[in-house]
Design a protein around this motif. Structure first.
Motif, PDB file in Angstrom:
ATOM      1  N   ALA A   1      49.177 -24.278  21.045  1.00  0.00           N
ATOM      2  CA  ALA A   1      49.966 -23.616  22.084  1.00  0.00           C
ATOM      3  C   ALA A   1      49.839 -24.378  23.399  1.00  0.00           C
ATOM      4  N   SER A   2      50.735 -24.089  24.325  1.00  0.00           N
ATOM      5  CA  SER A   2      50.668 -24.703  25.652  1.00  0.00           C
ATOM      6  C   SER A   2      49.378 -24.275  26.353  1.00  0.00           C
ATOM      7  N   ILE A   3      48.763 -25.203  27.060  1.00  0.00           N
ATOM      8  CA  ILE A   3      47.519 -24.905  27.765  1.00  0.00           C
ATOM      9  C   ILE A   3      47.841 -24.086  29.016  1.00  0.00           C
ATOM     10  N   PRO A   4      47.299 -22.887  29.150  1.00  0.00           N
ATOM     11  CA  PRO A   4      47.537 -22.091  30.367  1.00  0.00           C
ATOM     12  C   PRO A   4      47.012 -22.830  31.601  1.00  0.00           C
ATOM     13  N   GLU A   5      47.801 -22.887  32.631  1.00  0.00           N
ATOM     14  CA  GLU A   5      47.433 -23.639  33.835  1.00  0.00           C
ATOM     15  C   GLU A   5      46.093 -23.203  34.426  1.00  0.00           C
ATOM     16  N   PRO A   6      45.780 -21.896  34.481  1.00  0.00           N
ATOM     17  CA  PRO A   6      44.486 -21.496  35.063  1.00  0.00           C
ATOM     18  C   PRO A   6      43.275 -22.025  34.300  1.00  0.00           C
ATOM     19  N   LEU A   7      43.467 -22.431  33.036  1.00  0.00           N
ATOM     20  CA  LEU A   7      42.342 -22.926  32.241  1.00  0.00           C
ATOM     21  C   LEU A   7      42.107 -24.423  32.415  1.00  0.00           C
ATOM     22  N   ILE A   8      43.075 -25.148  32.968  1.00  0.00           N
ATOM     23  CA  ILE A   8      42.931 -26.602  33.060  1.00  0.00           C
ATOM     24  C   ILE A   8      42.779 -27.090  34.501  1.00  0.00           C
ATOM     25  N   VAL A   9      43.334 -26.377  35.462  1.00  0.00           N
ATOM     26  CA  VAL A   9      43.290 -26.817  36.861  1.00  0.00           C
ATOM     27  C   VAL A   9      41.864 -27.021  37.376  1.00  0.00           C
ATOM     28  N   PRO A  10      40.896 -26.149  37.053  1.00  0.00           N
ATOM     29  CA  PRO A  10      39.543 -26.331  37.606  1.00  0.00           C
ATOM     30  C   PRO A  10      38.876 -27.661  37.256  1.00  0.00           C
ATOM     31  N   TYR A  11      39.317 -28.334  36.194  1.00  0.00           N
ATOM     32  CA  TYR A  11      38.696 -29.608  35.821  1.00  0.00           C
ATOM     33  C   TYR A  11      39.113 -30.751  36.737  1.00  0.00           C
ATOM     34  N   GLN A  12      40.137 -30.513  37.568  1.00  0.00           N
ATOM     35  CA  GLN A  12      40.616 -31.513  38.533  1.00  0.00           C
ATOM     36  C   GLN A  12      40.946 -32.837  37.845  1.00  0.00           C
ATOM     37  N   SER A  13      41.532 -32.730  36.684  1.00  0.00           N
ATOM     38  CA  SER A  13      41.874 -33.898  35.892  1.00  0.00           C
ATOM     39  C   SER A  13      43.317 -34.306  36.145  1.00  0.00           C
ATOM     40  N   GLU A  14      43.711 -35.407  35.527  1.00  0.00           N
ATOM     41  CA  GLU A  14      45.055 -35.947  35.714  1.00  0.00           C
ATOM     42  C   GLU A  14      45.977 -35.494  34.586  1.00  0.00           C
ATOM     43  N   GLU A  15      47.118 -34.920  34.951  1.00  0.00           N
ATOM     44  CA  GLU A  15      48.118 -34.589  33.946  1.00  0.00           C
ATOM     45  C   GLU A  15      48.923 -35.846  33.635  1.00  0.00           C
ATOM     46  N   SER A  16      49.105 -36.126  32.359  1.00  0.00           N
ATOM     47  CA  SER A  16      49.753 -37.370  31.964  1.00  0.00           C
ATOM     48  C   SER A  16      50.551 -37.170  30.689  1.00  0.00           C
ATOM     49  N   ARG A  17      51.749 -37.723  30.662  1.00  0.00           N
ATOM     50  CA  ARG A  17      52.543 -37.662  29.430  1.00  0.00           C
ATOM     51  C   ARG A  17      51.929 -38.525  28.342  1.00  0.00           C
ATOM     52  N   ARG A  18      51.319 -39.637  28.744  1.00  0.00           N
ATOM     53  CA  ARG A  18      50.682 -40.539  27.785  1.00  0.00           C
ATOM     54  C   ARG A  18      49.177 -40.470  27.983  1.00  0.00           C
ATOM     55  N   LEU A  19      48.518 -39.796  27.080  1.00  0.00           N
ATOM     56  CA  LEU A  19      47.079 -39.614  27.191  1.00  0.00           C
ATOM     57  C   LEU A  19      46.332 -40.877  26.769  1.00  0.00           C
ATOM     58  N   PRO A  20      45.103 -41.063  27.267  1.00  0.00           N
ATOM     59  CA  PRO A  20      44.278 -42.183  26.794  1.00  0.00           C
ATOM     60  C   PRO A  20      44.126 -42.124  25.279  1.00  0.00           C
ATOM     61  N   LYS A  21      44.120 -43.278  24.664  1.00  0.00           N
ATOM     62  CA  LYS A  21      44.054 -43.333  23.207  1.00  0.00           C
ATOM     63  C   LYS A  21      42.670 -42.939  22.708  1.00  0.00           C
ATOM     64  N   VAL A  22      42.645 -42.100  21.691  1.00  0.00           N
ATOM     65  CA  VAL A  22      41.415 -41.776  20.970  1.00  0.00           C
ATOM     66  C   VAL A  22      41.634 -42.269  19.542  1.00  0.00           C
ATOM     67  N   ALA A  23      41.029 -43.403  19.218  1.00  0.00           N
ATOM     68  CA  ALA A  23      41.307 -44.080  17.949  1.00  0.00           C
ATOM     69  C   ALA A  23      40.990 -43.191  16.753  1.00  0.00           C
ATOM     70  N   ARG A  24      41.768 -43.354  15.697  1.00  0.00           N
ATOM     71  CA  ARG A  24      41.570 -42.580  14.471  1.00  0.00           C
ATOM     72  C   ARG A  24      41.105 -43.500  13.341  1.00  0.00           C
ATOM     73  N   PRO A  25      40.478 -42.931  12.315  1.00  0.00           N
ATOM     74  CA  PRO A  25      40.022 -43.757  11.193  1.00  0.00           C
ATOM     75  C   PRO A  25      41.197 -44.413  10.475  1.00  0.00           C
ATOM     76  N   GLN A  26      40.942 -45.597   9.934  1.00  0.00           N
ATOM     77  CA  GLN A  26      41.956 -46.271   9.135  1.00  0.00           C
ATOM     78  C   GLN A  26      42.169 -45.503   7.838  1.00  0.00           C
ATOM     79  N   LEU A  27      43.424 -45.302   7.472  1.00  0.00           N
ATOM     80  CA  LEU A  27      43.746 -44.594   6.239  1.00  0.00           C
ATOM     81  C   LEU A  27      43.518 -45.520   5.050  1.00  0.00           C
TER      82      LEU A  27
END
Length: 248
Positions: A121-147
């Protein structure tokens, strides 16, 4: 400025394996504890999240390991939310020794799940604002295991889900998967190899009373040792992982 959080921890003997180092499963329990304490400190802990009928679920981890903490060592765990978008959050974890040397750095991709529909579900704004993080359409990559192909020569070991593997959410605690993944490698391998990189992806929940099949294949080339892993339950892949090792 991003709101980070730090937690000190002295590693007791019962968190360690026969090599005297903290187990990977125990390390990840502490990382999640640090993230929960961080959320509590910002006023967006479990009680607040429940007001939105939701919860955070881990999608995948990726990280580098210089070494795992040792018995009796005091380490500092630092965590912060690096970036987020409408549905997902990238949280970073860093572990330092007493001299400030970084031992472990892991990124985790988390999603906000509606606990009634069991869907993202969409992240409720009151739950994310306190972290003072950056909103970004392209998130930093978190690599996944090779299939890896299923027709390879996988080695395997079966496990029964114990009552004590289940957490308050009534499914297997995420850290338990690391024990299932690594145990089939055997003591001889684990005593003589050091983990240097990990990629871990969760696919399906495993619940009480079910049985899991832990499979792995080992690939060695050019002084590089990589093990690929799958946890299967009822014919479905529940988790996948890729670990890189160095000979001790």
């Amino acid at each position: 400025m991003i709101a980070s959080y730090e937690m000190k921890h002295q590693v007791p003997y019962y968190e360690c394996d026969a090599t005297g180092h903290q187990t990977l499963a125990m390390l990840f329990r502490l990382l999640i504890l640090a993230s929960e304490d961080h959320s509590d400190a910002l006023g967006v802990g479990t009680a607040k999240i429940k007001e939105y009928d939701g919860g955070w679920v881990i999608i995948n981890y990726a990280g580098d390991v210089d070494r795992l903490p040792r018995e009796n060592e005091t380490v500092t765990i630092k965590t912060y939310v690096e970036a987020y978008n409408r549905f997902f959050v990238v949280r970073t974890f860093e572990v330092y020794d007493a001299d400030g040397k970084q031992l472990v750095k892991v990124k985790g991709m988390f999603a906000f799940m509606n606990l009634t529909t069991r869907k993202v579900a969409s992240i409720p704004e009151p739950l994310i604002v306190p972290y003072q993080s950056e909103e970004s359409r392209r998130l930093p990559k978190v690599a996944r295991p090779q299939l890896m192909a299923n027709d390879l020569a996988w080695e395997r070991l079966d496990y029964r889900v114990r009552f004590f593997d289940i957490d308050l959410n009534n499914h297997v605690n995420n850290a338990v998967y690391f024990d299932w993944l690594l145990d089939p490698l055997g003591g001889e391998f684990l005593r003589h190899h050091r983990l240097v990189n990990l990629k871990m992806k969760y696919d399906h929940e495993v619940r009480a009373g079910e049985k899991v099949d832990s499979q792995f294949i080992k690939i060695e080339e050019k002084n590089q040792i990589i093990t690929h892993h799958q946890i299967q339950c009822q014919g479905k892949i529940a988790a996948e992982a890729e670990f890189e090792w160095k000979l001790v």
